[in-house]
Every structure is written in structure tokens, then in C-alpha cells.
Design an enzyme around this catalytic site. Sequence first.
Site: not given
Ligand code: GUN
Length: 297
Positions: A54, A98, A121
Site C-alpha cells: 500500500k 490495518q 476503507d
Molecule cells: N485487512 C485485510 N483487508 C483489509 C482492508 O481492506 N483494510 C484494512 N484496514 N485492513 C485489512
Amino acid sequence: MTATLIDGKAFAQKVRSDVARDVKSLRDNHGVHPGLAVVIVGEDAASQVYVRNKVRQTAEVGMQSFHFEMDASTDQKTLISKVKELNADPRVNGILVQLPLPDHIDEAAVIETINPAKDVDGFHVVNSGKLATGGGGMVPCTPLGCLMMLQDNLGDMSGLRAVVVGRSNIVGKPMAQLLLDANCTVTIAHSRTKDLPAEVAAADIVVAAVGRPEMVKGEWIKPGATVVDVGINRIPAPEKGEGKTRLVGDVEFAAAAERARAITPVPGGVGPMTIACLLKNTVTATLSQNNIDPASL
Ligand code: GUN
């Protein structure tokens, strides 16, 4: 194999290049430099890989990238203070914490602290509420990526039967909502569903998001259905040598590809689209925070 492969890698590349063009226009024509902050707590190996990707891709599309690594022992109060600091930071247009977080931290409490306008998100209740009641909020990245691939592949989905296997807040529930908004007739199946094979067999669109390797069997797929596999599961692959592993989805790929008209592979399907949509959401958030009309880009 009779199915067409839905190439998420190529699609994500196109989304990222559109994002890079928008970022350039925001900087050149509006004096705004979008910024995304990613926070990770602890040392979960898979999360660290996702977060590194990311952070790298954020910089590659020309955005400001802020990366915060916090110790696994970080307490909830400290994490919430960090989120509040990012809420107040004008350089930060998007905030991603995350998941999963360590067990001693209440994930919902942290998510509810994020300013909904910066919640790229789409996990905040304000955004899930907007999705459930007519839109206009941030949409979770993975389901958004799945929807974009389905729309690109199928065009109008009105009246089609869709089954979403899995009911998580991150994928299953928002995915079902997006399919409903696209005028599909939607079923959400899960671990307590009585006859999963029959639910899958009735569907023109199957979205599998259960996190169980190859749980959806190829023989369940309706001939001509479109299959989107969200699962990324690492399993032992002794055929490749001792201790070797390989990635599989939640769908039994080879057998499903004999029946489906189109299917996403694992890897190279949904996975790359998730980060591309995160970057797209960050542009969307930047536009709305600055009252900039998307048409002016
Ligand atoms: N953990 C697994 N997928 C995601 C996501 O799309 N966003 C976040 N913040 N954590 C994750």
C-alpha cells in the site's frame, strides 16, 4: 478451461494510471497534494506485506504517503490518539488502520474514531450506513474492486441472481449491498447456510469471500456463471518440493473454470484491485474534502 480469465492485474494497472493522472491534475490545477496515512500495529506477517505494498503504490501514483508502525504492545488509547492526530492533519486525506489489530484493542472503537470523510476503507458506521441507505460515502475497497470487475465484464447486471459466500463487514456485507444497488437479486450465504451447493448453483454471479481454501466446488457453479474469488489462502504444495506452498482462492479454480463464462484467478484477480481502489478512494476523499468537482480534473 472454457471460462475467460478476468485480469485483475491489468484492470488495477488501469485504475492506478487513472489515479496518477488525477493526482497530477489535483497538484497542477488545484494546488492540492493528496496524502494517505497507513497505520499498522504489531508484526503480523501478511499484514506487513499488504501495508508495504500500500505504502509503495501510494508513492508510485504521486501521493504523499505516511506510514506508522506501532509496537504490538501499543495500548488502545495511544492508537486512538494517533488516529485523532491524523484526523487533524491537513496533509492527510485518507486514513487506513490495518486490520486485524491485536486482541487487546477494540477494533470498532478505533474505526469509529476515524473521521468518516477520511475513512478510505469505508468501515466507519457512517459510511456503512450511507452504503445501506443510498450511497454517497466511502465504499470498502475489496467489494468496490469486485464490483468494477463485474460491471466491466457483464455490463448491466439488472435482474441477475448473485450469491455472496461470506458475511464479513469488510467484504461480504458491503459486496451484497453493492450488488443489490446494481439491481441483482442477492443471497448472502455463510457457514450456517443449509444447502450451500444449491445456493451457489442458482447464481449467475458468485462472489466467494469466506477465507477457506477451495471451499466452493467447481461442480456447484451454474454453467455460464461469472465467478469472483476474493480468497487468498496459502496451502502446502508438496508437488513443488518439500516445505513449498502455493496460493489458492476460496473457489476450486480449475473445475469452476470448466463451467463458468468468466472467473478471476488467484493470484492476479481481486487482490491487485483492492489497493488500486484504496488509492481511488483517497482521490475521492481529497476531492470531497476540498469541494472540487471530479469533472474539473
Ligand atoms: N485487512 C485485510 N483487508 C483489509 C482492508 O481492506 N483494510 C484494512 N484496514 N485492513 C485489512
